[in-house]
Design a protein around this motif. Structure first.
Motif, mmCIF file in Angstrom:
data_model
loop_
_atom_site.group_PDB
_atom_site.id
_atom_site.type_symbol
_atom_site.label_atom_id
_atom_site.label_comp_id
_atom_site.label_asym_id
_atom_site.label_seq_id
_atom_site.Cartn_x
_atom_site.Cartn_y
_atom_site.Cartn_z
ATOM 1 N N LEU A 283 55.314 -2.762 71.263
ATOM 2 C CA LEU A 283 54.750 -1.434 70.998
ATOM 3 C C LEU A 283 55.817 -0.355 71.118
ATOM 4 O O LEU A 283 55.846 0.605 70.329
ATOM 5 N N ALA A 284 56.709 -0.509 72.110
ATOM 6 C CA ALA A 284 57.768 0.484 72.303
ATOM 7 C C ALA A 284 58.703 0.540 71.096
ATOM 8 O O ALA A 284 59.072 1.628 70.618
ATOM 9 N N ILE A 285 59.070 -0.627 70.581
ATOM 10 C CA ILE A 285 59.984 -0.675 69.430
ATOM 11 C C ILE A 285 59.306 -0.111 68.191
ATOM 12 O O ILE A 285 59.898 0.688 67.451
ATOM 13 N N ALA A 286 58.060 -0.502 67.969
ATOM 14 C CA ALA A 286 57.338 -0.007 66.792
ATOM 15 C C ALA A 286 57.193 1.515 66.842
ATOM 16 O O ALA A 286 57.420 2.217 65.844
ATOM 17 N N ARG A 287 56.826 2.035 67.999
ATOM 18 C CA ARG A 287 56.675 3.477 68.154
ATOM 19 C C ARG A 287 58.020 4.181 68.021
ATOM 20 O O ARG A 287 58.141 5.228 67.364
ATOM 21 N N GLY A 288 59.028 3.622 68.649
ATOM 22 C CA GLY A 288 60.341 4.253 68.659
ATOM 23 C C GLY A 288 61.005 4.312 67.295
ATOM 24 O O GLY A 288 61.817 5.207 67.032
ATOM 25 N N MET A 289 60.668 3.351 66.424
ATOM 26 C CA MET A 289 61.239 3.362 65.076
ATOM 27 C C MET A 289 60.375 4.135 64.088
ATOM 28 O O MET A 289 60.870 4.587 63.050
ATOM 29 N N ALA A 290 59.098 4.310 64.400
ATOM 30 C CA ALA A 290 58.192 5.012 63.483
ATOM 31 C C ALA A 290 58.215 6.522 63.679
ATOM 32 O O ALA A 290 57.888 7.273 62.758
ATOM 33 N N ARG A 291 58.573 6.972 64.881
ATOM 34 C CA ARG A 291 58.564 8.402 65.200
ATOM 35 C C ARG A 291 59.986 8.968 65.182
ATOM 36 O O ARG A 291 60.922 8.313 65.647
ATOM 37 N N THR A 292 60.124 10.196 64.682
ATOM 38 C CA THR A 292 61.425 10.862 64.678
ATOM 39 C C THR A 292 61.356 12.156 65.473
ATOM 40 O O THR A 292 60.311 12.810 65.550
ATOM 41 N N ALA A 293 62.486 12.491 66.087
ATOM 42 C CA ALA A 293 62.627 13.762 66.786
ATOM 43 C C ALA A 293 64.088 14.193 66.662
ATOM 44 O O ALA A 293 64.993 13.353 66.751
ATOM 45 N N PHE A 294 64.285 15.459 66.427
ATOM 46 C CA PHE A 294 65.640 15.987 66.270
ATOM 47 C C PHE A 294 66.398 15.240 65.180
ATOM 48 O O PHE A 294 67.596 15.002 65.283
ATOM 49 N N GLY A 295 65.655 14.833 64.127
ATOM 50 C CA GLY A 295 66.265 14.206 62.957
ATOM 51 C C GLY A 295 66.608 12.737 63.113
ATOM 52 O O GLY A 295 67.251 12.158 62.238
ATOM 53 N N LYS A 296 66.178 12.115 64.214
ATOM 54 C CA LYS A 296 66.512 10.702 64.436
ATOM 55 C C LYS A 296 65.279 9.930 64.910
ATOM 56 O O LYS A 296 64.380 10.513 65.528
ATOM 57 N N PRO A 297 65.245 8.604 64.664
ATOM 58 C CA PRO A 297 64.195 7.793 65.294
ATOM 59 C C PRO A 297 64.304 7.901 66.810
ATOM 60 O O PRO A 297 65.411 8.012 67.359
ATOM 61 N N LEU A 298 63.172 7.855 67.490
ATOM 62 C CA LEU A 298 63.178 7.987 68.949
ATOM 63 C C LEU A 298 64.094 6.974 69.628
ATOM 64 O O LEU A 298 64.716 7.268 70.650
ATOM 65 N N LEU A 299 64.169 5.774 69.059
ATOM 66 C CA LEU A 299 64.996 4.752 69.696
ATOM 67 C C LEU A 299 66.481 5.075 69.640
ATOM 68 O O LEU A 299 67.280 4.452 70.358
ATOM 69 N N ASN A 300 66.864 6.002 68.799
ATOM 70 C CA ASN A 300 68.269 6.389 68.711
ATOM 71 C C ASN A 300 68.588 7.606 69.570
ATOM 72 O O ASN A 300 69.655 8.189 69.447
ATOM 73 N N LEU A 301 67.659 7.966 70.448
ATOM 74 C CA LEU A 301 67.841 9.124 71.306
ATOM 75 C C LEU A 301 67.842 8.721 72.784
ATOM 76 O O LEU A 301 67.139 7.787 73.185
ATOM 77 N N GLY A 302 68.623 9.426 73.574
ATOM 78 C CA GLY A 302 68.499 9.379 75.030
ATOM 79 C C GLY A 302 68.658 8.022 75.693
ATOM 80 O O GLY A 302 68.048 7.767 76.718
ATOM 81 N N GLY A 303 69.447 7.136 75.133
ATOM 82 C CA GLY A 303 69.657 5.837 75.766
ATOM 83 C C GLY A 303 68.512 4.862 75.600
ATOM 84 O O GLY A 303 68.435 3.855 76.331
ATOM 85 N N ASN A 304 67.619 5.114 74.644
ATOM 86 C CA ASN A 304 66.451 4.243 74.481
ATOM 87 C C ASN A 304 66.818 2.835 74.018
ATOM 88 O O ASN A 304 66.116 1.871 74.345
ATOM 89 N N ARG A 305 67.898 2.708 73.255
ATOM 90 C CA ARG A 305 68.312 1.359 72.841
ATOM 91 C C ARG A 305 68.715 0.521 74.058
ATOM 92 O O ARG A 305 68.412 -0.674 74.130
ATOM 93 N N GLU A 306 69.389 1.135 75.016
ATOM 94 C CA GLU A 306 69.744 0.398 76.227
ATOM 95 C C GLU A 306 68.493 0.013 77.011
ATOM 96 O O GLU A 306 68.439 -1.058 77.628
ATOM 97 N N ARG A 307 67.489 0.873 76.991
ATOM 98 C CA ARG A 307 66.236 0.559 77.694
ATOM 99 C C ARG A 307 65.547 -0.648 77.050
ATOM 100 O O ARG A 307 64.973 -1.493 77.745
ATOM 101 N N ILE A 308 65.605 -0.727 75.739
ATOM 102 C CA ILE A 308 65.052 -1.895 75.043
ATOM 103 C C ILE A 308 65.814 -3.153 75.444
ATOM 104 O O ILE A 308 65.221 -4.211 75.729
ATOM 105 N N ALA A 309 67.142 -3.056 75.486
ATOM 106 C CA ALA A 309 67.959 -4.207 75.879
ATOM 107 C C ALA A 309 67.671 -4.617 77.319
ATOM 108 O O ALA A 309 67.545 -5.818 77.624
ATOM 109 N N ASP A 310 67.546 -3.640 78.207
ATOM 110 C CA ASP A 310 67.239 -3.946 79.613
ATOM 111 C C ASP A 310 65.894 -4.671 79.724
ATOM 112 O O ASP A 310 65.749 -5.607 80.528
ATOM 113 N N ALA A 311 64.922 -4.246 78.918
ATOM 114 C CA ALA A 311 63.604 -4.890 78.942
ATOM 115 C C ALA A 311 63.695 -6.336 78.476
ATOM 116 O O ALA A 311 63.101 -7.236 79.080
#
Length: 410
Positions: A283-311
């Motif tokens: 759900l986190a990946i689907a949401r993070g890739m479907a939503r954009t903020a500040f011109g980028k997918p959420l997963l490309n903001l604020g270290g979210n990719r590392e959070r996915i890797a940690d999970a």
């Protein structure tokens, strides 16, 4: 050691996954409001079972996806603890799936107790309808007036008087007692015997819920949610008289039974946690890739990719540890796998809590709502860090065993 699934286990896992996808997931989404929002609060007497639950149970039973947790090949699927583990993980992806396959707590643990320790009459009267999914059950252990992290603190009593046993005391967090189908409980209490050691002072007694003196006082909310129609109740027992034949395996064997009950059950809980964590990650990946903020997918903001890797890392580590515990239970039994069982009981709920928290953050306000199962998964994770023993008790068990290996008795 070998964690490879048998062909039989792979087949069941595939069929369970497909059943959830085709039948449970659409119903769960379609009836979300009915399941989670049409609340009656703590008035459990008005709770009811949605029609679709019994229909889905009948479908699962007809397809042979039933009692998969029980290792008995005649009464269950005949799977080892290790072979059942991946199936439990699949059911953990859904909040309602375990019940649909008759693989839900506390019924699984209670059925295992009756299967392993019950006599013929107890099995006929109570195990048979539980295996058929006709009734549900509850386990009475935790008490409101003592620190229940130490089970020897129990104040509830089960006193033998002639050919009867008399129960008195208070229990709470009695999960499932609000279900209108709950007909039987297993009550663990003190049966004092000065001639025996401290772990032979307790008994487990079968208590029909309509027995005089049994009183449901209230339902306890978890983060404001009453988890209906399941419920977690406070129940009082006042001079409850039952035939001595309702004692399971005999007086004084409560702790022995509890250890046999909780070993495989903790594997089930932990693997369901990992299934929920996988669903949260999806759900986190689907949401993070479907939503954009500040011109980028959420997963490309604020270290979210590392959070996915940690999970991903945390889930895989926890799964390997849980499979190792399951393998060891199969090889040497629960008493010789206490370190591994306690370790997973600490690790898996904490991993679920961490992954779910991350997924909720990516979902924003929606993550705290009932639009996704995330808030339910979070409550499940936080509850399981207390249920079946808090984290600190399990760490204490691990430390005690480590010290004993090195010759330290205290």
């Amino acid at each position: 050691m070998d964690f490879e699934q048998s062909a039989k286990s792979r087949d069941y896992t595939k069929r369970v996954r497909q059943f959830i996808k085709e039948h449970i997931a659409p119903i769960e989404k379609q009836h979300w409001d009915e399941i989670h929002e049409q609340r009656h609060g703590g008035d459990w007497k008005s709770w009811r079972i949605p029609d679709h639950v019994e229909k889905l149970k009948a479908m699962a039973k007809a397809q042979g996806l039933w009692n998969l947790f029980l290792p008995d090949p005649e009464l269950g699927a005949g799977l080892s603890v290790l072979d059942y583990a991946p199936i439990a993980e699949e059911t953990g992806r859904s909040l309602m799936a375990p019940e649909i396959f008759n693989c839900n707590a506390p019924d699984t643990g209670n059925m295992e107790v009756l299967w392993k320790y019950g006599n013929a009459a107890q099995k006929e009267q109570w195990l048979k309808p539980l295996l058929a999914g006709e009734i549900r059950s509850v386990f009475f252990m935790t008490e409101p007036d003592v620190a229940s992290s130490d089970a020897t603190n129990m104040r509830a009593t089960a006193i033998i008087e002639g050919d009867e046993i008399v129960l008195n005391g208070k229990k709470w967090w009695s999960s499932g007692v609000g279900d209108p189908r709950c007909k039987i409980g297993i009550f663990m209490a003190l049966t004092p015997n000065e001639q025996l050691g401290r772990h032979s002072q307790h008994s487990m007694v079968l208590v029909p819920m309509d027995t005089p003196g049994v009183s449901i006082e209230r339902m306890l909310p978890v983060f404001g949610d009453y988890d209906e129609p399941h419920g977690h109740g406070e129940v009082h027992f006042k001079n409850v008289r039952l035939p001595l034949g309702n004692v399971i395996a005999g007086p004084g064997r409560g702790f022995e039974i509890a250890q046999g009950r909780l070993g495989p059950g903790r594997i089930h809980h932990c693997m369901r946690c990992l299934g929920a964590a996988e669903q949260g990650l999806d759900l986190a990946i689907a949401r993070g890739m479907a939503r954009t903020a500040f011109g980028k997918p959420l997963l490309n903001l604020g270290g979210n990719r590392e959070r996915i890797a940690d999970a991903r890392i945390a889930i895989d580590q926890a799964r390997l540890l849980t499979l190792y515990a399951a393998w060891k239970i199969d090889k040497v039994g629960p008493l010789q796998a206490m370190t591994e069982i306690s370790a997973i009981k600490v690790v898996a709920p904490n991993v679920l809590q961490s992954v779910t928290d991350m997924a909720m953050q990516i979902h924003g306000g929606a993550g705290m709502s009932r639009d996704t199962p995330l808030s339910g998964f979070f409550a499940q994770a936080r509850s399981l860090r207390l249920a079946d023993g808090p984290d600190e008790v399990h760490k204490g068990v691990i430390a005690r065993i480590e010290l004993a290996k090195r010759g330290y008795s205290k």
